[in-house]
Design a protein around this motif. Structure first.
Motif, mmCIF file in Angstrom:
data_model
loop_
_atom_site.group_PDB
_atom_site.id
_atom_site.type_symbol
_atom_site.label_atom_id
_atom_site.label_comp_id
_atom_site.label_asym_id
_atom_site.label_seq_id
_atom_site.Cartn_x
_atom_site.Cartn_y
_atom_site.Cartn_z
ATOM 1 N N GLU A 137 0.861 -1.104 0.019
ATOM 2 C CA GLU A 137 -0.006 -0.059 -0.072
ATOM 3 C C GLU A 137 0.990 1.196 0.111
ATOM 4 O OE1 GLU A 137 -3.877 -0.673 2.570
ATOM 5 O OE2 GLU A 137 -2.062 -1.820 3.413
ATOM 6 N N GLN A 138 1.916 1.203 0.664
ATOM 7 C CA GLN A 138 2.872 2.373 0.819
ATOM 8 C C GLN A 138 3.349 2.623 -0.514
ATOM 9 O OE1 GLN A 138 5.926 1.827 3.799
ATOM 10 N NE2 GLN A 138 4.486 2.396 5.455
ATOM 11 N N ILE A 139 3.872 1.553 -1.226
ATOM 12 C CA ILE A 139 4.379 1.625 -2.413
ATOM 13 C C ILE A 139 3.497 2.341 -3.478
ATOM 14 C CG2 ILE A 139 5.152 0.455 -4.725
ATOM 15 C CD1 ILE A 139 6.680 -1.370 -2.592
ATOM 16 N N GLN A 140 2.021 1.845 -3.416
ATOM 17 C CA GLN A 140 0.789 2.284 -4.367
ATOM 18 C C GLN A 140 0.634 3.786 -4.021
ATOM 19 O OE1 GLN A 140 -1.506 0.618 -7.346
ATOM 20 N NE2 GLN A 140 -0.606 2.552 -7.227
ATOM 21 N N ARG A 141 0.684 4.276 -2.889
ATOM 22 C CA ARG A 141 0.602 5.884 -2.178
ATOM 23 C C ARG A 141 1.853 6.606 -2.912
ATOM 24 N NH1 ARG A 141 -1.159 3.385 2.898
ATOM 25 N NH2 ARG A 141 0.694 3.897 3.495
ATOM 26 N N ALA A 142 2.766 6.047 -2.836
ATOM 27 C CA ALA A 142 3.985 6.832 -3.464
ATOM 28 C C ALA A 142 3.978 6.758 -4.939
ATOM 29 C CB ALA A 142 5.178 6.037 -2.889
ATOM 30 N N LEU A 143 3.466 5.915 -5.630
ATOM 31 C CA LEU A 143 3.308 5.699 -7.054
ATOM 32 C C LEU A 143 2.117 5.637 -7.500
ATOM 33 C CD1 LEU A 143 6.152 2.908 -7.322
ATOM 34 C CD2 LEU A 143 6.387 5.333 -7.606
ATOM 35 N N PRO A 144 1.556 6.823 -7.508
ATOM 36 C CA PRO A 144 -0.103 6.918 -7.922
ATOM 37 C C PRO A 144 -0.290 6.657 -9.517
ATOM 38 C CG PRO A 144 0.717 9.099 -7.481
ATOM 39 C CD PRO A 144 1.867 8.221 -7.072
ATOM 40 N N ARG A 145 0.884 6.782 -10.361
ATOM 41 C CA ARG A 145 0.645 6.487 -11.830
ATOM 42 C C ARG A 145 0.951 5.112 -12.261
ATOM 43 N NH1 ARG A 145 4.586 10.702 -14.208
ATOM 44 N NH2 ARG A 145 5.693 10.376 -12.279
ATOM 45 N N THR A 146 1.339 4.496 -11.027
ATOM 46 C CA THR A 146 1.845 3.053 -11.276
ATOM 47 C C THR A 146 0.702 1.705 -10.859
ATOM 48 O OG1 THR A 146 3.977 3.658 -11.189
ATOM 49 C CG2 THR A 146 3.513 1.310 -10.759
ATOM 50 N N LYS A 147 0.329 0.703 -11.474
ATOM 51 C CA LYS A 147 -0.432 -0.345 -10.957
ATOM 52 C C LYS A 147 0.318 -1.065 -10.314
ATOM 53 C CE LYS A 147 -3.459 0.647 -15.260
ATOM 54 N NZ LYS A 147 -3.995 0.271 -16.418
ATOM 55 N N VAL A 148 0.063 -1.166 -8.905
ATOM 56 C CA VAL A 148 0.669 -1.954 -8.022
ATOM 57 C C VAL A 148 -0.255 -3.419 -7.644
ATOM 58 C CG1 VAL A 148 1.816 -2.349 -5.758
ATOM 59 C CG2 VAL A 148 1.988 -0.154 -6.969
ATOM 60 N N VAL A 149 0.584 -4.454 -7.812
ATOM 61 C CA VAL A 149 -0.406 -5.683 -7.517
ATOM 62 C C VAL A 149 0.753 -6.391 -6.507
ATOM 63 C CG1 VAL A 149 -0.935 -7.921 -8.434
ATOM 64 C CG2 VAL A 149 -1.196 -6.076 -9.711
ATOM 65 N N LYS A 150 0.359 -6.904 -5.387
ATOM 66 C CA LYS A 150 0.890 -7.572 -4.409
ATOM 67 C C LYS A 150 0.614 -9.040 -4.767
ATOM 68 C CE LYS A 150 3.787 -7.274 -0.588
ATOM 69 N NZ LYS A 150 4.711 -6.421 -0.628
ATOM 70 N N SER A 151 1.938 -9.750 -5.019
ATOM 71 C CA SER A 151 1.676 -11.201 -5.541
ATOM 72 C C SER A 151 2.989 -11.994 -5.023
ATOM 73 C CB SER A 151 1.364 -11.480 -6.666
ATOM 74 O OG SER A 151 1.122 -12.890 -7.101
ATOM 75 N N PHE A 152 3.160 -13.209 -5.308
ATOM 76 C CA PHE A 152 4.483 -14.004 -5.244
ATOM 77 C C PHE A 152 4.964 -14.187 -3.896
ATOM 78 C CE2 PHE A 152 6.185 -12.117 -9.537
ATOM 79 C CZ PHE A 152 5.044 -12.632 -10.135
ATOM 80 N N VAL A 153 4.251 -13.627 -2.748
ATOM 81 C CA VAL A 153 4.895 -13.250 -1.731
ATOM 82 C C VAL A 153 4.901 -14.099 -0.598
ATOM 83 C CG1 VAL A 153 2.877 -11.913 -0.553
ATOM 84 C CG2 VAL A 153 5.317 -11.279 0.177
ATOM 85 N N THR A 154 3.863 -15.298 -0.559
ATOM 86 C CA THR A 154 3.609 -16.316 0.251
ATOM 87 C C THR A 154 4.488 -17.553 0.034
ATOM 88 O OG1 THR A 154 2.013 -17.170 -1.032
ATOM 89 C CG2 THR A 154 1.451 -15.554 0.583
#
Length: 238
Positions: A137-154
């Motif tokens: 979420e922090q990355i998405q707020r810092a990069l509003p022009r980018t589409k952030v997806v959280k995955s691969f992390v588990t």
């Protein structure tokens, strides 16, 4: 497709090698390419010098973080969680308009705690942020022009890129994010890796759960006698 993998650790190497094998044009991002190539000792996780990895994978191109992001259509973030936010914010323009798949965990190492959790490598790192926010979420707020997806992390990245190495591939991968098209792009990449069970958790706030699972992942690995990493997956049984 042109894909950037940011980070030269074991996870980044797993993705870069697999993507090249699948026929993608792969750009690897690092802070200082010359310094990365000059190292002659294994990194902190025991991975051999990166120049040896590149020698075995000649199709990869090593660039700065910003150069790699600018060259790519899709970006995978493998920068360690402690440095990811600042590093990605610094290359916001190069990431604008692109999907960024983030698998970083916001670990704080060598912290002081009243009740430490001993591990084979020292005290278990703590998560920061945790509960009320997430790195994704922090990355998405810092990069509003980018589409952030959280995955691969588990799970470990060598099994993310080769799910059939565990149980014939019968386990579950998760995605979360605010942009349906970016999640579909991530899902398509996962399918090309060999995944068949992909669960969309919904909005990016669900990154909190994925990141907090990191401690359970370690606990399971210890229970299986796997002190470093973990050769296992998790399955959501419906």
């Amino acid at each position: 497709m042109k894909i950037a993998v940011l980070g030269t650790g074991g996870g980044g190497r797993a993705h870069a090698a697999k993507l090249a094998e699948l026929g993608h044009e792969v750009f690897v991002g690092t802070r200082d390419p010359q310094a990365t190539l000059a190292r002659t000792e294994p990194d902190m996780m025991g991975n051999p010098p990166y120049k040896e990895f590149l020698a075995d994978h000649p199709g990869l191109t090593l660039l700065t973080f910003g150069e790699a992001a600018a060259a790519a259509d899709l970006v995978i973030n493998g920068i360690d969680g402690h440095n990811a936010l600042a590093t990605l914010t610094a290359i916001a323009d190069q990431l604008a308009g692109k999907t960024l798949i983030d698998y970083a965990v916001p670990f704080i190492y060598q912290h002081e705690t009243e009740h430490p959790w001993p591990t084979p490598w020292g005290v278990m790192p703590k998560l920061d942020p945790c509960d009320t926010d997430s790195l994704g979420e922090q990355i998405q707020r810092a990069l509003p022009r980018t589409k952030v997806v959280k995955s691969f992390v588990t799970q470990e990245q060598d099994t993310v890129v080769n799910p059939r190495a565990i149980g014939g591939g019968d386990h579950t991968m998760f995605v979360a994010g605010e942009h349906a098209d970016a999640k579909q792009q991530t899902t398509d990449l996962l399918k090309s890796y060999g995944w068949s069970d992909i669960l969309d958790l919904g909005p990016l706030v669900c990154a909190r759960g994925m990141e907090m699972y990191a401690h359970m992942h370690s606990a399971i690995g210890f229970g299986l006698g796997q002190q470093f990493g973990g050769h296992f997956g998790i399955k959501v049984v419906r």
